[in-house]
Scaffold this active site. Structure first.
Site, PDB file in Angstrom:
ATOM      1  N   GLY A 217       0.720  -1.081  -0.050  1.00 13.67           N
ATOM      2  CA  GLY A 217      -0.081   0.106   0.002  1.00 13.67           C
ATOM      3  C   GLY A 217       0.882   1.238   0.084  1.00 13.67           C
ATOM      4  N   CYS A 218       0.154   2.393   0.781  1.00 13.97           N
ATOM      5  CA  CYS A 218       1.030   3.722   0.530  1.00 13.97           C
ATOM      6  C   CYS A 218       2.366   3.340   1.231  1.00 13.97           C
ATOM      7  CB  CYS A 218       0.194   4.641   1.362  1.00 13.97           C
ATOM      8  SG  CYS A 218       1.198   6.223   1.398  1.00 13.97           S
TER       9      CYS A 218
END
Length: 183
Positions: A23-24
């Site tokens: 993810g981020c």
């Protein structure tokens, strides 16, 4: 525009590399530095991998059209940190059961992936993934296990982002889960 690091780090002989996407990348980097920073971590750099665009920018990757994942490249001392421990932490700190998504972040750039650098890493990644899928995530793991191809460092602004922006965005799916020891 090149995404090369402003100042190359000095890596001791014998250092190993691991590459993960969860993810981020801001929160992923922050959590790995917090967990392993004093335990054999030489460096952790955010960047892009797994796509088909040369020298991608953050804006291009966020568009979802480059095929790249936001990822973390970890350089570590294998006498102090095992690859298995890095992957076990990976599976505790994000949700590997959501396809192309972490929390509110959606798109292939936020996928869960392990990018292996050699046959031994691939074997370990598959073994750890099988165990966590059976024991922790009950058959729901969608993490990709792929060969590490070309790596592109993210722009300097993104390196150590949460250190420079302590109130900055952190994906709500990035937190350390409590699981029993893997068997």
């Amino acid at each position: 525009m090149s995404n090369a690091p402003a100042t190359p780090i000095s890596v001791p002989a014998g250092a190993h590399t691991a590459t993960v996407a969860a993810g981020c990348f801001w929160g992923v980097e922050h959590m790995y530095r917090k967990q392993f920073g004093k335990a054999g971590l030489y460096d952790a750099r955010v960047g892009y991998i797994g796509g088909d665009t040369n020298d991608p920018s953050y804006r291009a990757v966020c568009s979802g059209r480059t095929g790249h994942a936001e990822a973390l490249r970890i350089t570590y001392d294998p006498t102090r940190i095992t690859y298995t421990s890095l992957l076990t932490f990976f599976y505790k700190m994000h949700d590997p059961t959501t396809h192309n998504q972490q929390g509110p972040d959606r798109g292939s750039q936020y996928r869960s992936a392990i990018f292996f650098h050699d046959a031994e890493q691939e074997k370990t990644a598959r073994e750890v993934t099988k165990k966590v899928d059976e024991q922790w995530w009950k058959g729901g793991v969608v993490t990709e296990i792929l060969p590490a191809g070309q790596w592109w460092d993210a722009e300097q602004y993104h390196q150590l982002y949460l250190e420079g922006n302590p109130g900055g965005y952190e994906c709500p799916s990035h937190y350390l889960r409590s699981f029993a020891e893997l068997q």
